[in-house]
Design an enzyme around this catalytic site. Structure first.
Site, PDB file in Angstrom:
ATOM      1  N   THR A  33      78.202 -76.132 -61.670  1.00  0.00           N
ATOM      2  CA  THR A  33      77.983 -75.648 -63.033  1.00  0.00           C
ATOM      3  C   THR A  33      76.561 -75.145 -63.260  1.00  0.00           C
ATOM      4  OG1 THR A  33      77.527 -77.913 -63.765  1.00  0.00           O
ATOM      5  CG2 THR A  33      79.782 -77.096 -64.040  1.00  0.00           C
ATOM      6  N   PHE A  36      66.156 -68.896 -50.841  1.00  0.00           N
ATOM      7  CA  PHE A  36      67.208 -68.364 -49.990  1.00  0.00           C
ATOM      8  C   PHE A  36      67.225 -66.839 -49.936  1.00  0.00           C
ATOM      9  CE2 PHE A  36      68.613 -72.653 -49.895  1.00  0.00           C
ATOM     10  CZ  PHE A  36      69.345 -72.761 -48.715  1.00  0.00           C
ATOM     11  N   HIS A  49      56.129 -66.164 -61.963  1.00  0.00           N
ATOM     12  CA  HIS A  49      57.488 -66.514 -62.351  1.00  0.00           C
ATOM     13  C   HIS A  49      57.601 -66.506 -63.870  1.00  0.00           C
ATOM     14  CE1 HIS A  49      57.750 -68.036 -58.188  1.00  0.00           C
ATOM     15  NE2 HIS A  49      59.058 -67.878 -58.340  1.00  0.00           N
ATOM     16  N   LYS A  96      59.156 -71.721 -65.967  1.00  0.00           N
ATOM     17  CA  LYS A  96      59.047 -72.440 -64.687  1.00  0.00           C
ATOM     18  C   LYS A  96      57.871 -73.401 -64.752  1.00  0.00           C
ATOM     19  CE  LYS A  96      58.833 -71.736 -59.666  1.00  0.00           C
ATOM     20  NZ  LYS A  96      60.003 -72.594 -59.406  1.00  0.00           N
TER      21      LYS A  96
END
Length: 237
Positions: free
Chosen positions: A13, A119, A148, A152
């Site tokens: 989720t 990733f 960012h 963050k």
């Protein structure tokens, strides 16, 4: 033709979990999500994907690779499940303590595992370039500037620290600067400077789907590897 890889999405989720489910559904020849695990699902099946609560983890159907983007307090259960079933684990869960990192390394003697702070395949290539540049430029200043979104909290980012570790492997001593503003997805600049010269290596993320795509790329390759502790860069070929 190979059968689709059977995926378990742990942390389904969350933002990454939702992106993984959506992207996997766009590639049915490559992936089949056999279980989506979250803390307490509101439905048993969503878009054809069986939903399981965290307390039901032991009862999920057979899978080839688990992709985990959950919370540190849920990490031990998914690692134990993968280890017990002898299947690969791709994880980007942050905030792991030393005991959990030790458990991940121990599990890598029995199953293939990959943990990464980022990733993006581009960042994996960037880290390799940073290490090579640091090795080739001894004595140059090394600075890592990252930006960012305003929400963050951690600074420097985990990706900046990973790039700094790559620079350190090449012999550099990186310094860090952080910017938090607007809705910036993620920008990282690694700068090498000496008298009269400057080299900048830059990666900019345009959207968050790139991280889910990278995790699926890792899952597509990790499941057939021998037990071990892998980096994303190890799975680029």
């Amino acid at each position: 033709m190979n059968a689709p890889i059977r995926l378990l999405i742990h942390g389904a989720t969350g933002r990454m979990g939702q992106a993984l489910l959506w992207l996997a559904a766009q590639a049915p020849a490559d992936f089949t999500v056999v279980a989506a695990v979250s803390r307490k699902p509101s439905q048993r099946v969503v878009d054809g994907v069986p939903q399981f609560g965290a307390s039901e983890l032991a009862g999920v159907p057979a899978f080839d690779v688990a992709i985990d983007f959950s919370l540190a307090e849920a990490f031990d259960r998914i690692l134990a499940l993968c280890e017990g079933r002898g299947v690969a684990l791709v994880t980007g869960t942050t905030g792991l303590d030393d005991t959990q990192r030790d458990a991940l390394r121990a599990a890598s003697a029995r199953i293939p595992v990959l943990w990464a702070s980022n990733f993006s395949l581009g960042v994996a290539v960037l880290a390799d370039l940073v290490e090579r540049a640091a090795r080739a430029l001894p004595g140059w200043d090394c600075d890592i500037v990252e930006a960012h979104h305003a929400g963050k909290r951690d600074a420097p980012s985990g990706t900046a620290l990973s790039l700094g570790a790559a620079a350190g492997q090449g012999g550099a001593s990186p310094r860090y600067a952080s910017l938090r503003a607007g809705d910036i997805v993620g920008e990282h600049t690694v700068q090498f400077t000496t008298a009269g010269e400057r080299i900048e290596l830059v990666h900019r993320a345009g959207n968050r789907d790139i991280f889910a795509r990278g995790a699926l790329h890792a899952a597509s390759r990790l499941g057939t590897r021998a037990p071990g502790l892998y980096r994303l860069a190890d799975l680029l070929d």
